[in-house]
Design an enzyme around this catalytic site. Structure first.
Site, short mmCIF file in Angstrom:
data_model
loop_
_atom_site.label_atom_id
_atom_site.label_comp_id
_atom_site.label_asym_id
_atom_site.label_seq_id
_atom_site.Cartn_x
_atom_site.Cartn_y
_atom_site.Cartn_z
N ARG A 1 0.84 -1.20 0.00
CA ARG A 1 0.00 0.00 0.00
C ARG A 1 0.88 1.25 0.00
O ARG A 1 0.59 2.23 -0.70
CB ARG A 1 -0.94 0.01 1.21
N GLU B 1 -10.15 -4.01 4.75
CA GLU B 1 -10.29 -5.44 4.47
C GLU B 1 -9.41 -6.26 5.41
O GLU B 1 -9.84 -7.28 5.96
CB GLU B 1 -9.90 -5.74 3.02
N GLU B 2 -8.18 -5.81 5.60
CA GLU B 2 -7.25 -6.53 6.47
C GLU B 2 -7.82 -6.64 7.88
O GLU B 2 -7.77 -7.71 8.51
CB GLU B 2 -5.91 -5.81 6.49
N GLY B 3 -8.38 -5.55 8.39
CA GLY B 3 -8.99 -5.57 9.73
C GLY B 3 -10.20 -6.47 9.78
O GLY B 3 -10.37 -7.28 10.71
#
Length: 470
Positions: A135, A173-175
């Site tokens: 990112r 999304e990761e969280g």
């Protein structure tokens, strides 16, 4: 006359007793057959596999998952078969050496080829998700980030699996996927069922865990807040999982992973070319607190840097670097894990001479050993000052490496989402729990056995039976 009356009574009793015995035996047999037919399902004929590569900022991990093919969309059936750590840095470091990506991925991809049966290769989906390191690179140079992903995709596509693409996932999304993973493994999405699988009331719904993820370049906090109304819609995600709606708060802090936080701290401290640590925990903590700007908050409550954070709710699973650092400091045991204990441990560890640490932790790489004082202090500051855990709520933080032999992280949730293995409605389950099923089978079997024994006894010794009755 008396004999005739007695005979009539015996005939009447015999018919009734035999009728009762016959009816009981029929009921028992029917119950056994019904239990067997409704409860027992065919054994799985084959197993399905899935592969997810976690392309983090500092390293890449490959995870192989498996599940019974016949139980797709069932609950708690996906397990981790294997984890392979790719040797080398994160993929963002290959910007100027794209030709080396093939070699970089070879060992773990070949491992997957050996572990998964050849007949299953073409049916096994492979996903690669890149996180905060990529990112950051995309923000700096989008064209270069695309080139790396293209090289990774080309390398993975050369293997006989069903490659589903390589992409950079968002912080949200990761969280969210980490939150899904924790609660899936803990069985928090399903409802507690009573005897005979009666439909549970709302009070039986299990409370979900929050998720605390710490990587090298970012950190995420995700949980279901008590209040459903939100002041910051950008921090809210909505899911419908197993027939229940969830409004989830999540935020990802880019550049607040432990490695990027260290770089931030060093840049603030930089006065000369060489920086020497003092071994002073309290001085280190004061320096770290400067990373969290809590001077303003446009909402009713914030974490830091003006980011909305609702009041913390429930238990939290802390994983990835949270767990690895705490494990090194021997603070993952819930009996020992208090914030005071952590402060005492860090004060002692940080003040030890470097030569003593090298001698005592000789098997630990110098790079990691030299950063544990900062990492531990940063974690404490992030949880207490950044996320506002307190001495009282510290007990709600559970440091997790694995749950049921499966690594806790975002990758399992990512695969579950992409393969649609978590249905929006509650899936059909077996009519009875295993224990209830066994109890009822034993009960009806005993009834049947008792009925048969009584029937045999009456048949062979009727005179004895009638004598006792009279």
């Amino acid at each position: 006359m008396e004999d005739r009356r007695e005979s009539a009574v015996k005939i009447f009793c015999s018919k009734n007793i035999l009728g009762i015995l016959g009816f009981s035996s029929v009921i028992a047999v029917v119950a056994l057959l019904a239990l067997g037919l409704t409860q027992n399902k065919p054994l799985p004929e084959n197993v399905k596999f899935g592969i997810v590569l976690d392309a983090g900022s500092s390293h890449t991990n490959l995870y192989i998952y498996k599940w019974p093919a016949e139980k797709e969309n069932d609950t708690g059936v996906v397990t981790q078969l294997e984890e392979c750590k790719v040797k080398g840095p994160g993929i963002s470091e290959f910007a100027q050496k794209l030709s080396e990506i093939d070699i970089y991925l070879t060992e773990c991809m070949e491992r997957a080829r050996k572990v998964i049966p050849t007949s299953q290769h073409t049916e096994t989906p492979v996903y690669l998700g890149a996180t905060a390191g990529m990112r950051l690179l995309r923000m700096e140079n989008e064209r270069l980030a695309d080139k790396i992903l293209a090289a990774v995709a080309k390398s993975i596509s050369s293997y006989p699996f069903d490659f589903q693409g390589a992409r950079i996932i968002t912080g949200q999304e990761e969280g969210a996927y980490g939150w899904i993973t924790i609660n899936y493994l803990l069985g928090r999405f399903t409802q507690k069922l009573g005897w005979f699988n009666l439909k549970p009331s709302e009070g039986n719904t299990q409370e979900t865990y929050g998720a605390l993820d710490l990587g090298g370049a970012s950190t995420q906090i995700t949980f279901v807040p008590r209040n459903e109304t939100t002041e910051s819609p950008n921090n809210t995600l909505h899911f419908r999982l197993y027939g229940k709606n969830y409004g989830v708060y999540t935020h990802s802090f880019l550049c607040y992973g432990k490695d990027q936080a260290l770089l931030q701290k060093l840049s603030k401290d930089l006065q000369a070319i060489e920086i020497r640590g003092t071994g002073n925990y309290r001085q280190c903590r004061r320096s770290i607190l400067q990373l969290f700007n809590t001077s303003y908050c446009p909402y009713s409550s914030c974490s830091f840097n003006g980011i909305f954070l609702p009041p913390l709710q429930g238990n939290f699973g802390a994983f990835s670097a949270f767990y690895y650092v705490m494990e090194f400091l021997n603070l993952t045991s819930e009996e020992q894990s208090t914030h005071k204990k952590m402060i005492n441990t860090l004060e002692k560890f940080c003040s030890q001479p470097w030569e003593e640490l090298q001698m005592y932790f000789g098997e630990v790489k110098e790079k990691y050993l030299s950063e544990y004082c900062f990492s531990g202090t940063y974690i404490l500051a992030l949880l207490l000052n950044g996320y506002h855990f307190t001495a009282e709520s510290w007990k709600n933080i559970h440091f997790m490496g694995k749950v049921r032999s499966t690594s806790v992280g975002w990758t399992l949730g990512y695969m579950l989402n992409l393969t649609n293995m978590i249905p929006s409605e509650e899936p059909l389950s077996t009519p009875l729990s295993h224990s209830t099923y066994v109890i009822l089978m034993v009960l009806f079997s005993l009834i049947l056995v008792i009925v048969v024994i009584i029937g045999i006894f009456i048949f062979h010794k009727p005179s004895y039976f009638w004598k006792d009755m009279v």
